[in-house]
Structures are given as C-alpha cells and as structure tokens.
Motif scaffolding. Structure first.
Motif, PDB file in Angstrom:
ATOM      1  N   MET A   1       0.834  -1.176   0.000  1.00 40.55           N
ATOM      2  CA  MET A   1       0.000   0.000   0.000  1.00 40.55           C
ATOM      3  C   MET A   1       0.883   1.245   0.000  1.00 40.55           C
ATOM      4  O   MET A   1       1.847   1.327   0.755  1.00 40.55           O
ATOM      5  CB  MET A   1      -0.907  -0.024   1.236  1.00 40.55           C
ATOM      6  CG  MET A   1      -1.856   1.138   1.325  1.00 40.55           C
ATOM      7  SD  MET A   1      -2.894   1.165   2.817  1.00 40.55           S
ATOM      8  CE  MET A   1      -3.968  -0.210   2.539  1.00 40.55           C
TER       9      MET A   1
ATOM     10  N   ASP B   1      -2.044   6.271   0.656  1.00 37.77           N
ATOM     11  CA  ASP B   1      -3.218   5.444   0.948  1.00 37.77           C
ATOM     12  C   ASP B   1      -3.244   5.030   2.418  1.00 37.77           C
ATOM     13  O   ASP B   1      -4.312   5.007   3.044  1.00 37.77           O
ATOM     14  CB  ASP B   1      -3.242   4.207   0.050  1.00 37.77           C
ATOM     15  CG  ASP B   1      -3.384   4.555  -1.427  1.00 37.77           C
ATOM     16  OD1 ASP B   1      -3.948   5.631  -1.736  1.00 37.77           O
ATOM     17  OD2 ASP B   1      -2.920   3.765  -2.270  1.00 37.77           O
ATOM     18  N   GLN B   2      -2.077   4.702   2.962  1.00 30.79           N
ATOM     19  CA  GLN B   2      -2.001   4.358   4.385  1.00 30.79           C
ATOM     20  C   GLN B   2      -2.446   5.534   5.247  1.00 30.79           C
ATOM     21  O   GLN B   2      -3.202   5.365   6.205  1.00 30.79           O
ATOM     22  CB  GLN B   2      -0.566   3.964   4.774  1.00 30.79           C
ATOM     23  CG  GLN B   2      -0.151   2.584   4.352  1.00 30.79           C
ATOM     24  CD  GLN B   2       1.263   2.311   4.833  1.00 30.79           C
ATOM     25  OE1 GLN B   2       2.235   2.722   4.205  1.00 30.79           O
ATOM     26  NE2 GLN B   2       1.377   1.621   5.952  1.00 30.79           N
ATOM     27  N   TYR B   3      -1.978   6.719   4.898  1.00 33.02           N
ATOM     28  CA  TYR B   3      -2.345   7.904   5.662  1.00 33.02           C
ATOM     29  C   TYR B   3      -3.827   8.234   5.520  1.00 33.02           C
ATOM     30  O   TYR B   3      -4.481   8.603   6.502  1.00 33.02           O
ATOM     31  CB  TYR B   3      -1.517   9.113   5.225  1.00 33.02           C
ATOM     32  CG  TYR B   3      -0.275   9.353   6.039  1.00 33.02           C
ATOM     33  CD1 TYR B   3      -0.339   9.592   7.414  1.00 33.02           C
ATOM     34  CD2 TYR B   3       0.971   9.392   5.429  1.00 33.02           C
ATOM     35  CE1 TYR B   3       0.804   9.844   8.154  1.00 33.02           C
ATOM     36  CE2 TYR B   3       2.119   9.653   6.163  1.00 33.02           C
ATOM     37  CZ  TYR B   3       2.024   9.871   7.522  1.00 33.02           C
ATOM     38  OH  TYR B   3       3.159  10.136   8.257  1.00 33.02           O
ATOM     39  N   ALA B   4      -4.362   8.138   4.318  1.00 30.78           N
ATOM     40  CA  ALA B   4      -5.789   8.427   4.121  1.00 30.78           C
ATOM     41  C   ALA B   4      -6.634   7.508   4.998  1.00 30.78           C
ATOM     42  O   ALA B   4      -7.592   7.950   5.644  1.00 30.78           O
ATOM     43  CB  ALA B   4      -6.163   8.289   2.650  1.00 30.78           C
ATOM     44  N   LEU B   5      -6.277   6.244   5.026  1.00 29.25           N
ATOM     45  CA  LEU B   5      -6.973   5.286   5.879  1.00 29.25           C
ATOM     46  C   LEU B   5      -6.770   5.622   7.357  1.00 29.25           C
ATOM     47  O   LEU B   5      -7.708   5.571   8.161  1.00 29.25           O
ATOM     48  CB  LEU B   5      -6.481   3.868   5.575  1.00 29.25           C
ATOM     49  CG  LEU B   5      -7.116   2.732   6.370  1.00 29.25           C
ATOM     50  CD1 LEU B   5      -8.620   2.690   6.151  1.00 29.25           C
ATOM     51  CD2 LEU B   5      -6.476   1.407   5.967  1.00 29.25           C
ATOM     52  N   LEU B   6      -5.562   6.018   7.715  1.00 29.67           N
ATOM     53  CA  LEU B   6      -5.256   6.360   9.098  1.00 29.67           C
ATOM     54  C   LEU B   6      -6.077   7.556   9.580  1.00 29.67           C
ATOM     55  O   LEU B   6      -6.567   7.566  10.708  1.00 29.67           O
ATOM     56  CB  LEU B   6      -3.760   6.636   9.251  1.00 29.67           C
ATOM     57  CG  LEU B   6      -3.267   6.967  10.660  1.00 29.67           C
ATOM     58  CD1 LEU B   6      -3.556   5.820  11.633  1.00 29.67           C
ATOM     59  CD2 LEU B   6      -1.777   7.287  10.623  1.00 29.67           C
TER      60      LEU B   6
ATOM     61  N   GLU C   1      -9.029   8.416   8.602  1.00 30.93           N
ATOM     62  CA  GLU C   1     -10.378   7.886   8.845  1.00 30.93           C
ATOM     63  C   GLU C   1     -10.413   7.075  10.142  1.00 30.93           C
ATOM     64  O   GLU C   1     -11.351   7.199  10.938  1.00 30.93           O
ATOM     65  CB  GLU C   1     -10.823   7.006   7.681  1.00 30.93           C
ATOM     66  CG  GLU C   1     -11.106   7.760   6.407  1.00 30.93           C
ATOM     67  CD  GLU C   1     -11.492   6.829   5.267  1.00 30.93           C
ATOM     68  OE1 GLU C   1     -12.006   5.724   5.524  1.00 30.93           O
ATOM     69  OE2 GLU C   1     -11.287   7.220   4.104  1.00 30.93           O
ATOM     70  N   GLN C   2      -9.404   6.242  10.352  1.00 33.90           N
ATOM     71  CA  GLN C   2      -9.358   5.407  11.555  1.00 33.90           C
ATOM     72  C   GLN C   2      -9.242   6.253  12.820  1.00 33.90           C
ATOM     73  O   GLN C   2      -9.919   5.986  13.820  1.00 33.90           O
ATOM     74  CB  GLN C   2      -8.198   4.417  11.470  1.00 33.90           C
ATOM     75  CG  GLN C   2      -8.404   3.331  10.455  1.00 33.90           C
ATOM     76  CD  GLN C   2      -7.159   2.477  10.237  1.00 33.90           C
ATOM     77  OE1 GLN C   2      -6.036   2.918  10.467  1.00 33.90           O
ATOM     78  NE2 GLN C   2      -7.364   1.249   9.776  1.00 33.90           N
TER      79      GLN C   2
ATOM     80  N   ALA D   1       0.908   2.525  12.828  1.00 34.88           N
ATOM     81  CA  ALA D   1       0.677   2.651  11.384  1.00 34.88           C
ATOM     82  C   ALA D   1       1.976   2.551  10.582  1.00 34.88           C
ATOM     83  O   ALA D   1       1.970   2.025   9.466  1.00 34.88           O
ATOM     84  CB  ALA D   1      -0.018   3.973  11.077  1.00 34.88           C
TER      85      ALA D   1
ATOM     86  N   TYR E   1      -0.653  14.865   5.873  1.00 36.21           N
ATOM     87  CA  TYR E   1      -1.576  13.995   6.605  1.00 36.21           C
ATOM     88  C   TYR E   1      -1.479  14.171   8.124  1.00 36.21           C
ATOM     89  O   TYR E   1      -2.492  14.076   8.828  1.00 36.21           O
ATOM     90  CB  TYR E   1      -1.389  12.541   6.191  1.00 36.21           C
ATOM     91  CG  TYR E   1      -2.001  12.273   4.848  1.00 36.21           C
ATOM     92  CD1 TYR E   1      -3.372  12.080   4.716  1.00 36.21           C
ATOM     93  CD2 TYR E   1      -1.229  12.239   3.695  1.00 36.21           C
ATOM     94  CE1 TYR E   1      -3.946  11.854   3.480  1.00 36.21           C
ATOM     95  CE2 TYR E   1      -1.792  12.018   2.452  1.00 36.21           C
ATOM     96  CZ  TYR E   1      -3.154  11.827   2.344  1.00 36.21           C
ATOM     97  OH  TYR E   1      -3.725  11.605   1.114  1.00 36.21           O
TER      98      TYR E   1
END
Length: 155
Positions: free
Chosen positions: A1, A5-10, A12-13, A38, A141
């Motif tokens: 990933m 993308d990892q940061y975008a998900l993070l 949200e999390q 993360a 991010y």
C-alpha cells in the motif's frame, strides 16, 4: 500500500477511534498508539507535547522515555511552537539546539496543533531512526490528524 493510501486510511481510523471521546489523555494516548502502529518501520517515537504554563509539557507517547519540559523556541518542538508551523528535520544532528532525548533519533517531524482561537495548544512529535524519513506527504496527513484531534477535544 502506498504511503498516501495508508495515511488516508489512518485519518479515517483516527477520526472513528476518537469520535465521542472528550478526555484529552485518552484521545492523545490512542492517537499516539495509532500513529506509532501505522508506520512501525519509520516511526521510532510518537507523542504529544502540550502547551502548559508557558512551556511544552510531555503528554501521551509511544516509545522510549522522553524529555518532560521544552521551552518556547527550544529544540525542534519548541521551534515549531514558536514559528507556528510544521518542521521537517532530515538530520537532527544538523538542527541548531536539537534536544537529544534519545541518541537513536536521526530525523524528526513536529506538527503544531491549533486551537479554535488560533493559538498553538500542543504539538505532535515523531522521530525516526532513519535520516530523511519525513516529507511533504507526512506533513500533509499529520496536519490533518492534528486538526481532527483539535476539533475532537475542542481545543
């Protein structure tokens, strides 16, 4: 990933993780853990310093022991607070006045957390064992995460 993308998900999390929680210690503790987990290969130390009594005071963190108090304009954290801007330091040994809480730290990013009044209420501090570990993607991010934290805690 990809890192983005990892940061975008993070983001949200983190938003979901702290939703509804108003206790500052609880929120900062879980956010520091989420950030640390993360990117374990890059993030050696992750934590918060809060503006308290005219200095930065150590808050919740993940990693080895850290400095308790940092003055305005001192080290990377105090300079970020004073300048009211994110600082990316590719090599901490080259930063004038760097405060070495750990000799293992090689690079650092510090992101101010702004309150609704526009004042800096604290900083997110992240250290890496690697030189040049942080870039504009991290800055982008992590500034979003700082804003999420500030809104949740009504800083």
């Amino acid at each position: 990933m990809k890192k983005e993308d990892q940061y975008a998900l993070l983001v949200e999390q983190v938003s979901a993780l702290i939703q509804g929680e108003t206790d500052e210690t609880a929120v900062l503790s879980n956010v520091s853990a989420a950030l640390h987990d993360a990117f374990p290969e890059r993030f050696f130390w992750v934590g918060f310093y809060r503006v308290c009594g005219g200095e930065l005071l150590l808050g919740p963190f993940q990693g080895p022991v850290a400095c308790y108090h940092i003055g305005l304009g001192k080290g990377v954290c105090g300079t970020s607070w004073q300048r009211r801007e994110t600082l990316i330091v590719p090599d901490v040994e080259q930063f004038p006045g760097h405060i070495a809480c750990s000799s293992l730290s090689r690079s650092e990013i510090v992101v101010p957390i702004f309150g609704a009044d526009g004042e800096v209420k604290g900083v997110i501090d992240i250290d890496s064992r690697d030189l040049n570990a942080f870039d504009k993607t991290d800055q982008n991010y992590l500034e979003k995460i700082a804003a999420v934290v500030a809104r949740q805690l009504n800083l």
